[in-house]
Design a protein around this motif. Structure first.
Motif, PDB file in Angstrom:
ATOM      1  N   ARG A 156      -4.584   6.436   3.120  1.00 26.04           N
ATOM      2  CA  ARG A 156      -4.064   5.160   2.626  1.00 26.04           C
ATOM      3  C   ARG A 156      -4.720   4.842   1.286  1.00 26.04           C
ATOM      4  O   ARG A 156      -5.885   5.120   1.070  1.00 26.04           O
ATOM      5  CB  ARG A 156      -4.317   4.037   3.628  1.00 26.04           C
ATOM      6  N   CYS A 206       0.549   5.650   1.413  1.00 24.63           N
ATOM      7  CA  CYS A 206      -0.199   6.582   2.245  1.00 24.63           C
ATOM      8  C   CYS A 206       0.257   7.985   1.864  1.00 24.63           C
ATOM      9  O   CYS A 206       1.422   8.349   2.091  1.00 24.63           O
ATOM     10  CB  CYS A 206       0.049   6.304   3.727  1.00 24.63           C
ATOM     11  N   ASN A 227       0.844  -1.186   0.000  1.00 25.90           N
ATOM     12  CA  ASN A 227       0.000   0.000   0.000  1.00 25.90           C
ATOM     13  C   ASN A 227       0.881   1.239   0.000  1.00 25.90           C
ATOM     14  O   ASN A 227       2.106   1.170   0.056  1.00 25.90           O
ATOM     15  CB  ASN A 227      -0.936   0.005   1.214  1.00 25.90           C
ATOM     16  N   GLU A 244      -5.214  -1.253  -0.922  1.00 27.22           N
ATOM     17  CA  GLU A 244      -4.245  -2.292  -0.573  1.00 27.22           C
ATOM     18  C   GLU A 244      -4.244  -3.397  -1.618  1.00 27.22           C
ATOM     19  O   GLU A 244      -5.295  -3.797  -2.113  1.00 27.22           O
ATOM     20  CB  GLU A 244      -4.600  -2.875   0.799  1.00 27.22           C
TER      21      GLU A 244
END
Length: 172
Positions: free
Chosen positions: A106, A101, A99, A109
């Motif tokens: 975020r 951020c 992932n 994923e």
């Protein structure tokens, strides 16, 4: 013969005494020769760019839960530095999660991999190759996945952070 013995003694004295003393305290020596202690945070000289590779070699702990390797834009905690890519190995699920951020948000994923490459109490080699559009991630010489860039300014990605259930043996 006597001259070479005197030269040897000088080398021994230099190695055994003078050189060590010139480094000063162990804390000062760590500045010059940082230990690869987890959690680890280090600088990627010049930041990332296409063709640049980050190498992490280590050994997974005997009873691991997880570990993470992140490439970030600096070390700021407040506000938190942007994370260009975070690789998180989760042993209970045998997943390698990826992932980013950015600005505290975020991303989506990713978890699909052909196999889980990490084995408790065994060494590993992770290579993160930066290309124009993506990171290519290899584990033990096998390409595992691609992760497309979510941060446009690659040179801003200048920090590596490593934490969790592993021992680092080499960084490059």
């Amino acid at each position: 013969m006597a001259g070479s013995v005197a030269d040897s003694d000088a080398v021994v004295k230099l190695d055994g005494g003078h050189l060590n003393n010139s480094l000063g305290s162990p804390v000062q020596a760590d500045v010059y020769f940082p230990r690869l202690i987890v959690p680890f945070c280090g600088n990627i000289k010049g930041g990332m760019r296409p063709g640049k590779k980050v190498l992490v070699m280590g050994i997974v702990h005997l009873n691991p839960e997880s570990f993470a390797i992140s490439l970030t834009c600096g070390v700021s905690e407040d506000p938190p530095a942007d994370v260009a890519i975070e690789l998180r190995a989760v042993f209970s699920d045998r997943q390698l999660l990826r992932n980013s951020c950015i600005s505290g948000q975020r991303g989506e994923e990713q978890s699909t991999i052909p196999y889980f490459p990490f084995i408790p109490d065994q060494p590993f080699r992770v290579e993160i190759l930066c290309e124009h559009q993506r990171f290519r991630v290899f584990v033990d010489g096998h390409q595992l996945f691609d992760f497309y860039h979510r941060i446009e300014t690659l040179s801003a990605i200048d920090t590596i952070k490593i934490n969790g259930d592993l021992q680092i043996t080499k960084l490059g």
